[in-house]
Design an enzyme around this catalytic site. Structure first.
Site, short mmCIF file in Angstrom:
data_model
loop_
_atom_site.label_atom_id
_atom_site.label_comp_id
_atom_site.label_asym_id
_atom_site.label_seq_id
_atom_site.Cartn_x
_atom_site.Cartn_y
_atom_site.Cartn_z
N TRP A 485 0.81 -1.22 0.00
CA TRP A 485 0.00 0.00 0.00
C TRP A 485 0.84 1.28 0.00
O TRP A 485 0.44 2.30 0.53
CB TRP A 485 -0.99 0.00 1.18
CG TRP A 485 -1.86 -1.20 1.15
CD1 TRP A 485 -2.95 -1.41 0.35
CD2 TRP A 485 -1.71 -2.40 1.91
NE1 TRP A 485 -3.48 -2.66 0.57
CE2 TRP A 485 -2.75 -3.29 1.53
CE3 TRP A 485 -0.80 -2.81 2.89
CZ2 TRP A 485 -2.90 -4.55 2.08
CZ3 TRP A 485 -0.95 -4.08 3.44
CH2 TRP A 485 -1.99 -4.93 3.04
N HIS A 486 2.00 1.21 -0.62
CA HIS A 486 2.88 2.38 -0.70
C HIS A 486 2.95 2.90 -2.13
O HIS A 486 3.99 3.42 -2.55
CB HIS A 486 4.28 2.03 -0.18
CG HIS A 486 4.31 1.65 1.27
ND1 HIS A 486 5.43 1.13 1.89
CD2 HIS A 486 3.34 1.73 2.23
CE1 HIS A 486 5.15 0.88 3.17
NE2 HIS A 486 3.89 1.25 3.38
N TYR A 487 1.87 2.77 -2.87
CA TYR A 487 1.88 3.23 -4.26
C TYR A 487 1.94 4.75 -4.32
O TYR A 487 1.48 5.46 -3.42
CB TYR A 487 0.69 2.69 -5.04
CG TYR A 487 -0.66 2.87 -4.40
CD1 TYR A 487 -1.39 4.03 -4.57
CD2 TYR A 487 -1.24 1.84 -3.64
CE1 TYR A 487 -2.65 4.19 -4.01
CE2 TYR A 487 -2.50 1.98 -3.08
CZ TYR A 487 -3.19 3.16 -3.26
OH TYR A 487 -4.43 3.32 -2.70
#
Length: 552
Positions: A485-487
């Site tokens: 979830w670090h896009y």
């Protein structure tokens, strides 16, 4: 236990643990927080911020010190949803795919399951809570004022960051990393340092989550308005009598379907600032007529600025992990320990002894298996995440409905260097598992090869599986890749915005959030995204004052 049953349990545990949510504190008494249905049909403000997320909240709190601010958040409050407040309701939280749920699931074109936040506080209301700053080199490369960055981090930390209690599992992984050569041992620190460290957390000692929404406690109430469930349809741009488009307002919809107009007061320096995240910010620019000309025309959108770089440079740090069943109970913990390697991979861990599952999972998650309801496993995950990454993709509109997810391709492991780092990271995880520090947790009759095979057989994504994935770490990385979830990307500095985060070719419009990043900062971006909101708020107010604009 049958192997297939075990594999599925491991898969569900992967998804469950890394979406872990702890209790949040009681709602602050925000007098400026309202449902958008109460908004007037027309309103005027000095600043309009699209998105009350991880960056938007600190940005709004800062700007309110010298100007009037409107925040338009498409989701609800993190304080009023029991599924967010109570970790035990985690599965119900993910299963909620209704229009008011705090998370909006999507699947990238790469076949990887993902989630974007739809709640005040953004991803900080859903994530695993790890808090760590960007490295010094990252700050220098961004061209940020180092003193102001330090002050901004400290401002954030005064409300949301804490030192975690480090118990048995986390301590063992830390010691295992040291044995595996990820040195030195840097102890507890918010700083990004080579070696092994304990990072911060946004969960306090009572297990209460402190999100970016808590930073609104710094806001001047009389200068601040926040509307929840406010869906921005487009930014209004004037071209009449202007040498280039100028942003002057936004159109947004409340949950009753009524449309509202919010406009900038006619005063020098007033701006619209997009802080809708890596998925939302390029999407709203495109819906407003700023983006690749042909793509916008294909969707029937009037092109106000041909900007082919909007939606480009999308990246998501690939995560690969092993689940480690333990022969004795372990504490429930989210990310606390991190090994920052010299080869560009970060090793992290979390653990728990009660991975519960319920039926009614979101459609983008693996289907529920009724026999697994109330089943639990004890153990932990050790994962690795790639620095950067180097591999990039792109985002496009699917529809012109702002409520719909855009289409995004991240191109995981397109660049060979990313794959090399993953393999080295997985080798380091194996060294940690074989360390003396981990020996008291490991089952003697479950070798690492079995753990790898179990992961290969788990439906952690929608990608095809290859028989060689159980024996080739390269194929393992490709087949079992997940998101952490670090896009980021889509409105990058130097391509869509300038160094002051102003949209190139447009007046009165900025983007301030993770969509501007060329690489993910540190081992977890949330601290830096919050810092950026504070930092840019101060820079904007400084510019306002230097131009002689009176503050309110």
């Amino acid at each position: 236990m049958g192997l297939q049953r075990w594999r599925l349990l491991c898969a569900f545990a992967v998804i469950s643990l890394f979406h872990g949510i702890c209790n949040s504190e009681e709602a602050p008494d925000y007098t400026f927080l309202h449902d958008a249905v109460s908004a007037p049909s027309v309103s005027f403000h000095d600043y309009i911020i699209i998105g009350g997320g991880t960056s938007g909240c600190p940005l709004a709190a800062t700007l309110s010190q010298g100007a009037t601010v409107l925040v338009l958040e498409r989701g609800g409050s993190p304080y009023s949803n029991r599924n967010i407040e109570n970790m035990a309701n985690f599965a119900a939280n993910l299963a909620d795919t209704g229009p008011n749920s705090p998370s909006q699931q999507f699947v990238s074109e790469d076949g990887v399951l993902n989630t974007r936040a739809r709640v005040l506080g953004g991803g900080s209301a859903l994530n695993a809570g790890f808090y760590t700053r960007a490295g010094k080199d990252y700050v220098k490369e961004a061209g940020w004022d180092e003193k102001l960055v330090e002050e901004s981090y400290e401002w954030v930390e005064g409300k949301v960051a804490f030192e975690p209690p480090v118990l048995e599992w986390q301590s063992a992984v830390r010691d295992g990393l040291i044995e595996a050569g990820v040195t030195p041992d840097n102890g507890f620190t918010y700083e990004h340092l080579l070696g092994t460290k304990i990072g911060g957390t946004i969960f306090d000692r009572s297990g209460h989550r402190h999100t970016a929404a808590n930073l609104l406690e710094y806001a001047q109430p009389n200068n601040t308005v926040v509307y929840l469930f406010a869906i921005v349809h487009k930014i209004l741009l004037s071209t009449v009598g202007e040498r280039r488009p100028r942003a002057y307002g936004v159109i947004f919809e409340d949950k009753a379907g009524r449309m509202h107009g919010a406009y900038l007061r006619k005063k020098a320096g007033n701006e619209i600032i997009v802080s809708a995240g890596a998925m939302g910010s390029p999407q709203v620019l495109m819906l407003s007529g700023i983006g690749p000309m042909q793509h916008l025309k294909n969707h029937g959108i009037k092109v106000l600025l041909d900007q082919p770089m909007v939606g480009q440079g999308m990246a998501d740090n690939p995560m690969n992990a092993l689940f480690v069943p333990t022969r004795r109970p372990v504490e429930v913990s989210l990310i606390q320990v991190v090994g920052i390697t010299r080869f560009g991979s970060y090793i992290e861990t979390s653990s728990g002894s009660g991975f519960g599952y319920q039926t009614g999972r979101p459609r983008t998650m693996p289907p529920p298996v009724s026999g697994f309801v109330n089943t639990s496993l004890q153990g932990g995950f050790i994962l690795e995440k790639i620095k950067g990454p180097i591999s990039k993709g792109h985002l496009e509109l699917r529809t012109t409905n702002p409520k719909d997810n855009p289409s995004v391709t991240f191109n995981y492991f397109k660049e060979p260097e990313d794959l090399r780092r993953c393999v080295q990271g997985m080798k380091t995880i194996i060294d940690v598992l074989n360390s003396q520090a981990m020996s008291s947790f490991r089952y003697d009759d479950i070798p690492v090869a079995t753990l790898i095979s179990m992961m290969v057989g788990s439906p952690v994504n929608l990608r095809p599986r290859h028989l060689t994935a159980a024996i080739s770490l390269e194929q393992f990385c490709i087949d079992t890749v997940m998101t952490i979830w670090h896009y980021h990307g889509g409105c990058q500095v130097g391509r869509v915005v300038d160094r002051d985060y102003k949209v190139i070719g447009v007046d009165g419009l900025r983007v301030v959030d993770g969509s501007t990043f060329n690489a993910s900062p540190g081992t977890n971006p949330q601290a830096t995204v919050m810092m950026l909101g504070r930092y840019m708020g101060q820079k904007i107010l400084q510019g306002r004052a230097s131009n002689g604009v009176k503050t309110v």
